[in-house]
Design an enzyme around this catalytic site. Sequence first.
Site, short mmCIF file in Angstrom:
data_model
loop_
_atom_site.label_atom_id
_atom_site.label_comp_id
_atom_site.label_asym_id
_atom_site.label_seq_id
_atom_site.Cartn_x
_atom_site.Cartn_y
_atom_site.Cartn_z
N TYR B 123 7.72 9.72 6.49
CA TYR B 123 8.46 11.20 5.72
C TYR B 123 8.61 11.99 7.35
O TYR B 123 9.66 13.48 6.99
CB TYR B 123 6.85 11.59 5.75
N ASP B 238 5.17 -2.02 0.05
CA ASP B 238 3.78 -2.43 0.99
C ASP B 238 2.43 -2.22 0.12
O ASP B 238 1.63 -2.62 0.21
CB ASP B 238 4.26 -1.25 1.87
#
Lengths: 78, 376
Positions: B123, B238
Amino acid sequence: MILFDGKHSSLLEALESKKVKVFSECRNGFCGACKTTVISGEVSYLTQPLAELKADECLPCCCVPETDLNLKLSCQGV
Amino acid sequence: MAYSTFCQTPNDSTKEPMFFGQSVNVARYDQQKYEVFEKLIEKQLSFFWRPEEVDVSRDKIDFGGLPDHEKHIFLSNLKYQTLLDSIQGRSPNVAFLPLVSLPELETWIETWSFSETIHSRSYTHIIRNIVNNPSVVFDDIVENDHILKRAGDIARYYDDLIKLTQVHNLHGSGTHDINGEKITVNLRILKKSLYLCMMSVNALEAIRFYVSFACSFAFAERRLMEGNAKIIRLIARDEALHLNSTQHILSLMQGGKDDPEMAEIAVECQQEAYDLFVKAAEQEKEWAKYLFKDGSMIGLNEQILCQYVEFITNQRMKSVHLPQPYEELSNPLPWMKNWLESDAVQVAPQEVEVSSYLVGQIDSSVDGDEFLDFDL
């Protein structure tokens, strides 16, 4: 009635090619989204699924039918 | 049952339950009670990626061209995901590791939490690229009421478990007066707290994440913010694994073979678990309203996103053996599966197709026929 003629790499692809809608996400046996109940018949796995399966469940994304299969599929479009 | 980082009592860890048995001493993986956690570790390691591998430079141009209400959608989602992974990057370790008693499960929890830290790093990679001052985005996470409201509910279950574990570790079972607060703790209360915490983590990974995934992929469906979508795709891959692991853990708890008392607790807590899921779904629907407050985006609006939340909540609750709260409907975002399909994930530039490759794999079987068309 769907004929699995080996042209599809998995049961899920064969189902989709006949417009049977099965909810799927990872399509690699680890998310478990496409879990489907097997009423009769047997499947064999191309890759061992990581998702948890009961004795009467299969993951169409990573298996192919071994015998005639009777699956419990939703009649609604998913 | 005080925690020790290396318990010196010899034991056979395959006879321990998943949690609340003897603390793990030797990290050995030659014998395993639940092989699935070993497989999850291997899969997660084979999924290793780094945010810097994904080029997000085009996203800056795309972002500049977005109308203001779409910028709001994009940034708000990033903020929310940053919050979720900030929590997930540490909490499984802090909350579950002191309680776990199987080496393979212990290592899975660490591997899982580590992969969340990669998400957090990505991020920063994305935000650094699209705004000049990342603080504008990050600082708002702890000020924005819409984000904080949900943060409270997510952290609550972890915090409760951590507090009870600490009290139990120091003072043992009983009612204790701690800083003027009466806290009653015993093994059963701890187990209940763990079960609900696991359910809340499952809801987080199963529902909360998917709302922002949908928005990211909706941008990419229009060929916008594609660098971001590539990263989100890796994150989604994931998350599917993490989701699988919490479903497994919950199933083992409900089954009762691992710990019979846990199965009783699962029955006892069914309503609470159900309510927790519904609350998460309703919060996400409120979030959808906030996202689209100034206007929708092409291909996605509040109504469709809310339907997707309901659809996915039903699916996820079925997976953890809870009744489904919403009316059964068809998948309102059928194109999501193209983005969630894991083999379509691109890891490195040269790896266009296959994501689940293992580093250093060599095919050592050579057939004599392979040399037939060799001429010297």
